[in-house]
Write an enzyme that holds these catalytic residues in place. Structure first.
Site, PDB file in Angstrom:
ATOM      1  N   ARG A  23       1.375   4.469 -16.114  1.00  0.00           N
ATOM      2  CA  ARG A  23       0.742   5.530 -16.895  1.00  0.00           C
ATOM      3  C   ARG A  23      -0.218   6.280 -15.974  1.00  0.00           C
ATOM      4  O   ARG A  23      -0.547   5.774 -14.913  1.00  0.00           O
ATOM      5  CB  ARG A  23      -0.005   4.910 -18.065  1.00  0.00           C
ATOM      6  CG  ARG A  23       0.941   4.379 -19.147  1.00  0.00           C
ATOM      7  CD  ARG A  23       0.227   3.416 -20.055  1.00  0.00           C
ATOM      8  NE  ARG A  23      -0.308   2.293 -19.290  1.00  0.00           N
ATOM      9  CZ  ARG A  23      -1.160   1.407 -19.753  1.00  0.00           C
ATOM     10  NH1 ARG A  23      -1.629   1.529 -20.970  1.00  0.00           N
ATOM     11  NH2 ARG A  23      -1.568   0.399 -19.015  1.00  0.00           N
ATOM     12  N   HIS A 112      -2.872 -14.806   7.393  1.00  0.00           N
ATOM     13  CA  HIS A 112      -3.219 -13.531   6.764  1.00  0.00           C
ATOM     14  C   HIS A 112      -3.716 -12.480   7.765  1.00  0.00           C
ATOM     15  O   HIS A 112      -3.477 -11.289   7.601  1.00  0.00           O
ATOM     16  CB  HIS A 112      -4.289 -13.774   5.692  1.00  0.00           C
ATOM     17  CG  HIS A 112      -4.509 -12.601   4.802  1.00  0.00           C
ATOM     18  ND1 HIS A 112      -3.711 -12.349   3.702  1.00  0.00           N
ATOM     19  CD2 HIS A 112      -5.405 -11.587   4.850  1.00  0.00           C
ATOM     20  CE1 HIS A 112      -4.131 -11.254   3.112  1.00  0.00           C
ATOM     21  NE2 HIS A 112      -5.156 -10.764   3.786  1.00  0.00           N
ATOM     22  N   ALA A 159       1.517   0.202   2.094  1.00  0.00           N
ATOM     23  CA  ALA A 159       1.517  -1.262   1.962  1.00  0.00           C
ATOM     24  C   ALA A 159       0.557  -1.656   0.840  1.00  0.00           C
ATOM     25  O   ALA A 159      -0.633  -1.386   0.905  1.00  0.00           O
ATOM     26  CB  ALA A 159       1.101  -1.913   3.270  1.00  0.00           C
ATOM     27  N   HIS A 165       4.037  -7.985   6.416  1.00  0.00           N
ATOM     28  CA  HIS A 165       5.364  -8.183   5.825  1.00  0.00           C
ATOM     29  C   HIS A 165       6.211  -6.934   6.015  1.00  0.00           C
ATOM     30  O   HIS A 165       5.682  -5.857   6.294  1.00  0.00           O
ATOM     31  CB  HIS A 165       5.243  -8.503   4.327  1.00  0.00           C
ATOM     32  CG  HIS A 165       4.784  -7.329   3.507  1.00  0.00           C
ATOM     33  ND1 HIS A 165       3.467  -6.907   3.477  1.00  0.00           N
ATOM     34  CD2 HIS A 165       5.456  -6.471   2.695  1.00  0.00           C
ATOM     35  CE1 HIS A 165       3.353  -5.853   2.686  1.00  0.00           C
ATOM     36  NE2 HIS A 165       4.547  -5.562   2.202  1.00  0.00           N
ATOM     37  N   GLN A 167      10.154  -5.120   4.418  1.00  0.00           N
ATOM     38  CA  GLN A 167      10.997  -5.166   3.226  1.00  0.00           C
ATOM     39  C   GLN A 167      12.440  -4.811   3.558  1.00  0.00           C
ATOM     40  O   GLN A 167      12.720  -4.132   4.543  1.00  0.00           O
ATOM     41  CB  GLN A 167      10.479  -4.182   2.168  1.00  0.00           C
ATOM     42  CG  GLN A 167       9.052  -4.481   1.742  1.00  0.00           C
ATOM     43  CD  GLN A 167       8.561  -3.500   0.686  1.00  0.00           C
ATOM     44  OE1 GLN A 167       9.128  -3.408  -0.402  1.00  0.00           O
ATOM     45  NE2 GLN A 167       7.518  -2.763   1.011  1.00  0.00           N
ATOM     46  N   CYS A 195      28.594   9.575  22.782  1.00  0.00           N
ATOM     47  CA  CYS A 195      27.621   9.260  21.735  1.00  0.00           C
ATOM     48  C   CYS A 195      26.346  10.053  22.007  1.00  0.00           C
ATOM     49  O   CYS A 195      25.823  10.037  23.125  1.00  0.00           O
ATOM     50  CB  CYS A 195      27.363   7.759  21.733  1.00  0.00           C
ATOM     51  SG  CYS A 195      25.838   7.282  20.914  1.00  0.00           S
ATOM     52  N   HIS A 292      24.732   4.737  16.794  1.00  0.00           N
ATOM     53  CA  HIS A 292      24.004   3.889  17.734  1.00  0.00           C
ATOM     54  C   HIS A 292      22.711   3.472  17.017  1.00  0.00           C
ATOM     55  O   HIS A 292      21.900   4.345  16.681  1.00  0.00           O
ATOM     56  CB  HIS A 292      23.707   4.771  18.959  1.00  0.00           C
ATOM     57  CG  HIS A 292      23.208   4.099  20.179  1.00  0.00           C
ATOM     58  ND1 HIS A 292      23.805   4.252  21.407  1.00  0.00           N
ATOM     59  CD2 HIS A 292      22.132   3.310  20.390  1.00  0.00           C
ATOM     60  CE1 HIS A 292      23.120   3.588  22.331  1.00  0.00           C
ATOM     61  NE2 HIS A 292      22.099   2.998  21.742  1.00  0.00           N
ATOM     62  N   PHE A 307       4.147  23.075   2.915  1.00  0.00           N
ATOM     63  CA  PHE A 307       5.167  23.705   3.756  1.00  0.00           C
ATOM     64  C   PHE A 307       6.339  22.748   3.981  1.00  0.00           C
ATOM     65  O   PHE A 307       7.503  23.123   3.878  1.00  0.00           O
ATOM     66  CB  PHE A 307       4.550  24.116   5.102  1.00  0.00           C
ATOM     67  CG  PHE A 307       5.530  24.803   6.011  1.00  0.00           C
ATOM     68  CD1 PHE A 307       6.080  26.024   5.655  1.00  0.00           C
ATOM     69  CD2 PHE A 307       5.904  24.227   7.227  1.00  0.00           C
ATOM     70  CE1 PHE A 307       6.997  26.668   6.492  1.00  0.00           C
ATOM     71  CE2 PHE A 307       6.819  24.860   8.063  1.00  0.00           C
ATOM     72  CZ  PHE A 307       7.363  26.084   7.691  1.00  0.00           C
TER      73      PHE A 307
HETATM   74 ZN   LIG Z   1      -2.176 -13.449   3.097  1.00  0.00          ZN
HETATM   75 ZN   LIG Z   2      25.565   5.201  21.954  1.00  0.00          ZN
END
Ligand SMILES: [Zn+2]
Ligand SMILES: [Zn+2]
Ligand SMILES: [Zn+2]
Length: 331
Positions: A23, A112, A159, A165, A167, A195, A292, A307
């Site tokens: 909300r 931590h 974050a 961490h 994801q 390539c 690649h 912009f």
């Molecule tokens: Zn922690």
């Molecule tokens: Zn390549």
């Protein structure tokens, strides 16, 4: 159930996520959000996360208990859900499908206060190997078409948890940014039989104007048309279409260049908020010659504004050649 909806004009998909329905009052400005407090990702709090799907444990402690060096768990508030059949349907002119997919959290360290930039090389290598194992596993699911690994570091980069961490989101479609990149590489290959990423690597290694760091198997560069100040790409020198299909020795080299690059950013920009993404091939059988894999690191130093939203253009106040000078010199 979350839902995927396709914009009929641009062809891009969005996830309408109902899991954490917000909300107006839930959108608190950043500076008023509290920091510190209880952390569900710390060692000892394993019962406060969903069960682990992968963990590295040196002393063979049981799953979902202490004694790990890295854990991968499902996201407690997933943007997509793994259960169910994939249903594609139309609603008038609009296309949608139910939000099938996977959303996982890689807890990079039990401690931590550590960050990816301060972790020892062996731990960073384990993070990369965890990415690899999860991509390989998720790609076995025929409903899923693309797996994106990404990291948000710092509040300004999105974050929501302080603890280091990254994801993983597996999607039932190939995202537009990725398919555009694959198509661009394919078009280049069609004209030149080479390539485009290999060509970029060759030129950057030769010119050295934008070369930030290099080891035996990898390099990091400030891309010629950087969108953001200090944007940095990491690329393997050998042509590998997918991140998850390299020889084992390459992950150590990848960990080393990632560590080196993040340490340089830390030094020059004082632990900046940043995002990175790993772009790997959606289908190595199809994209093998022209695509690649690479990492794109984007420090969050400027805000995307009117912009950029209106045009898709980015205004970058730091030339990549200058960013490179600062970063290359930083020890
Ligand atoms: Zn922690
Ligand atoms: Zn390549
Ligand atoms: Zn890319």
């Amino acid at each position: 159930m979350p839902e995927l909806r396709k914009d009929p004009i641009h062809g891009r998909w969005v996830i309408i996520s109902t899991e954490r329905s917000r909300r107006p009052s839930d959108f608190t400005p950043e500076e008023r959000r509290p920091v510190g407090g209880f952390c569900p990702l710390c060692e000892g709090n394993e019962d406060r996360t969903p069960p682990e799907v992968l963990a590295f444990r040196d002393n063979g402690t049981p799953p979902n208990s202490s004694g790990w060096t890295l854990r991968v768990v499902s996201n407690k508030f997933p943007a997509l859900r793994i259960e169910g059949e994939l249903n594609r349907e139309g609603e008038g002119i609009y296309d949608k499908m139910n939000g099938i997919g996977a959303h996982e959290v890689v807890i990079e360290t039990p401690r931590h206060e550590e960050t990816l930039a301060t972790l020892p090389l062996k731990s960073i290598k384990n993070v990369l190997l965890a990415y690899r194992d999860r991509i390989v596993d998720l790609r076995r699911d025929p409903r899923l078409r693309y797996v994106l690994v990404f990291k948000n570091h710092g509040l300004a980069a999105g974050a929501s948890l302080e603890h280091s961490h990254s994801q993983i989101i597996a999607l039932p479609i190939v995202p537009k940014r990725v398919s555009e990149e694959i198509l661009g590489a394919k078009t280049y290959f069609h004209y030149k039989d080479r390539c485009v990423f290999c060509d970029i690597i060759r030129q950057e290694l030769q010119q050295k104007h934008r070369l930030i760091a290099e080891n035996q198997s990898f390099l990091s560069v400030a891309p010629f048309a950087s969108r953001f100040p200090f944007e940095t790409w990491i690329l393997p020198k050998t042509h590998y279409p997918s991140f998850e299909h390299m020889e084992l020795s390459q992950y150590e080299q990848a960990a080393q260049i990632l560590s080196d690059t993040l340490k340089k950013m830390n030094r020059v920009l004082t632990d900046p908020p940043y995002n990175y993404v790993i772009h790997t091939s959606s289908s190595p059988e199809v994209d093998g010659e022209h695509y690649h894999w690479h990492v794109e690191i984007m420090p969050k130093l400027t805000k995307v504004a009117g912009f950029e939203w209106g045009t898709g253009f980015y205004i970058n106040p730091t030339p990549p050649e200058e960013a490179e000078e600062y970063l290359r010199e930083a020890k």
